[in-house]
Design a protein around this motif. Sequence first.
Motif, PDB file in Angstrom:
ATOM      1  N   GLU A 219     -69.271   2.567 -47.646  1.00  0.00           N
ATOM      2  CA  GLU A 219     -68.228   2.913 -48.617  1.00  0.00           C
ATOM      3  C   GLU A 219     -68.832   3.116 -50.005  1.00  0.00           C
ATOM      4  O   GLU A 219     -68.482   4.059 -50.712  1.00  0.00           O
ATOM      5  CB  GLU A 219     -67.157   1.824 -48.673  1.00  0.00           C
ATOM      6  N   ASN A 220     -69.761   2.229 -50.382  1.00  0.00           N
ATOM      7  CA  ASN A 220     -70.397   2.364 -51.700  1.00  0.00           C
ATOM      8  C   ASN A 220     -71.177   3.670 -51.820  1.00  0.00           C
ATOM      9  O   ASN A 220     -71.217   4.283 -52.891  1.00  0.00           O
ATOM     10  CB  ASN A 220     -71.294   1.162 -51.992  1.00  0.00           C
ATOM     11  N   LEU A 221     -71.776   4.098 -50.719  1.00  0.00           N
ATOM     12  CA  LEU A 221     -72.481   5.381 -50.734  1.00  0.00           C
ATOM     13  C   LEU A 221     -71.476   6.526 -50.892  1.00  0.00           C
ATOM     14  O   LEU A 221     -71.672   7.421 -51.722  1.00  0.00           O
ATOM     15  CB  LEU A 221     -73.291   5.570 -49.447  1.00  0.00           C
ATOM     16  N   LEU A 222     -70.402   6.493 -50.124  1.00  0.00           N
ATOM     17  CA  LEU A 222     -69.391   7.551 -50.192  1.00  0.00           C
ATOM     18  C   LEU A 222     -68.719   7.611 -51.560  1.00  0.00           C
ATOM     19  O   LEU A 222     -68.315   8.687 -52.012  1.00  0.00           O
ATOM     20  CB  LEU A 222     -68.346   7.357 -49.091  1.00  0.00           C
ATOM     21  N   ARG A 223     -68.584   6.479 -52.215  1.00  0.00           N
ATOM     22  CA  ARG A 223     -67.960   6.430 -53.541  1.00  0.00           C
ATOM     23  C   ARG A 223     -68.981   6.657 -54.669  1.00  0.00           C
ATOM     24  O   ARG A 223     -68.654   6.510 -55.845  1.00  0.00           O
ATOM     25  CB  ARG A 223     -67.247   5.107 -53.750  1.00  0.00           C
ATOM     26  N   ASN A 224     -70.218   6.923 -54.287  1.00  0.00           N
ATOM     27  CA  ASN A 224     -71.300   7.160 -55.256  1.00  0.00           C
ATOM     28  C   ASN A 224     -71.597   5.951 -56.134  1.00  0.00           C
ATOM     29  O   ASN A 224     -72.021   6.089 -57.281  1.00  0.00           O
ATOM     30  CB  ASN A 224     -71.018   8.385 -56.125  1.00  0.00           C
ATOM     31  N   VAL A 225     -71.346   4.775 -55.600  1.00  0.00           N
ATOM     32  CA  VAL A 225     -71.694   3.536 -56.302  1.00  0.00           C
ATOM     33  C   VAL A 225     -73.197   3.282 -56.148  1.00  0.00           C
ATOM     34  O   VAL A 225     -73.838   2.747 -57.053  1.00  0.00           O
ATOM     35  CB  VAL A 225     -70.881   2.338 -55.747  1.00  0.00           C
ATOM     36  N   ILE A 226     -73.737   3.670 -54.995  1.00  0.00           N
ATOM     37  CA  ILE A 226     -75.170   3.562 -54.735  1.00  0.00           C
ATOM     38  C   ILE A 226     -75.682   4.921 -54.271  1.00  0.00           C
ATOM     39  O   ILE A 226     -74.901   5.766 -53.828  1.00  0.00           O
ATOM     40  CB  ILE A 226     -75.491   2.479 -53.666  1.00  0.00           C
TER      41      ILE A 226
ATOM     42  N   THR B  43     -81.231   6.113 -51.453  1.00  0.00           N
ATOM     43  CA  THR B  43     -82.341   5.157 -51.381  1.00  0.00           C
ATOM     44  C   THR B  43     -81.814   3.725 -51.316  1.00  0.00           C
ATOM     45  O   THR B  43     -82.260   2.931 -50.475  1.00  0.00           O
ATOM     46  CB  THR B  43     -83.274   5.319 -52.601  1.00  0.00           C
ATOM     47  N   GLU B  44     -80.862   3.398 -52.193  1.00  0.00           N
ATOM     48  CA  GLU B  44     -80.270   2.062 -52.176  1.00  0.00           C
ATOM     49  C   GLU B  44     -79.549   1.810 -50.852  1.00  0.00           C
ATOM     50  O   GLU B  44     -79.612   0.713 -50.306  1.00  0.00           O
ATOM     51  CB  GLU B  44     -79.289   1.898 -53.342  1.00  0.00           C
ATOM     52  N   HIS B  45     -78.878   2.844 -50.353  1.00  0.00           N
ATOM     53  CA  HIS B  45     -78.153   2.734 -49.088  1.00  0.00           C
ATOM     54  C   HIS B  45     -79.117   2.361 -47.962  1.00  0.00           C
ATOM     55  O   HIS B  45     -78.869   1.436 -47.195  1.00  0.00           O
ATOM     56  CB  HIS B  45     -77.447   4.059 -48.781  1.00  0.00           C
ATOM     57  N   LYS B  46     -80.243   3.076 -47.871  1.00  0.00           N
ATOM     58  CA  LYS B  46     -81.230   2.792 -46.832  1.00  0.00           C
ATOM     59  C   LYS B  46     -81.806   1.391 -46.983  1.00  0.00           C
ATOM     60  O   LYS B  46     -81.995   0.680 -45.997  1.00  0.00           O
ATOM     61  CB  LYS B  46     -82.348   3.830 -46.866  1.00  0.00           C
ATOM     62  N   GLN B  47     -82.085   0.984 -48.211  1.00  0.00           N
ATOM     63  CA  GLN B  47     -82.636  -0.350 -48.452  1.00  0.00           C
ATOM     64  C   GLN B  47     -81.649  -1.440 -48.035  1.00  0.00           C
ATOM     65  O   GLN B  47     -82.022  -2.417 -47.391  1.00  0.00           O
ATOM     66  CB  GLN B  47     -83.003  -0.526 -49.924  1.00  0.00           C
ATOM     67  N   LEU B  48     -80.397  -1.270 -48.422  1.00  0.00           N
ATOM     68  CA  LEU B  48     -79.380  -2.270 -48.085  1.00  0.00           C
ATOM     69  C   LEU B  48     -79.156  -2.338 -46.575  1.00  0.00           C
ATOM     70  O   LEU B  48     -79.022  -3.430 -46.010  1.00  0.00           O
ATOM     71  CB  LEU B  48     -78.068  -1.962 -48.814  1.00  0.00           C
TER      72      LEU B  48
END
Length: 91
Positions: free
Chosen positions: A65-72, A75-80
Amino acid sequence: MNCSTDTTVVGCQLLRDVSARCQLYVNDPLNNPHGLSNEERSKLEIIHRTLTQALMNLKNGEIDENLLRNVINETEHKQLKSAITDPYTCI
């Protein structure tokens, strides 16, 4: 856990009872045996697996969800996502 309905009251009571017995066992195993039957232990393990999977799914969903909302960013998405290796890190 909501302990107000009839179906969950039994589950809540079981968890409270098992938790109390296990805590006494940890504190003084010789004088306080846990007394869990194999059936109770199996049920507890099923509950644990179910809740662990639910928490991992929730955490994965939050990251997506954070990726889709552009919060992350990607790169951050893959790390998390790669950091979710231990179910207890999702709590």
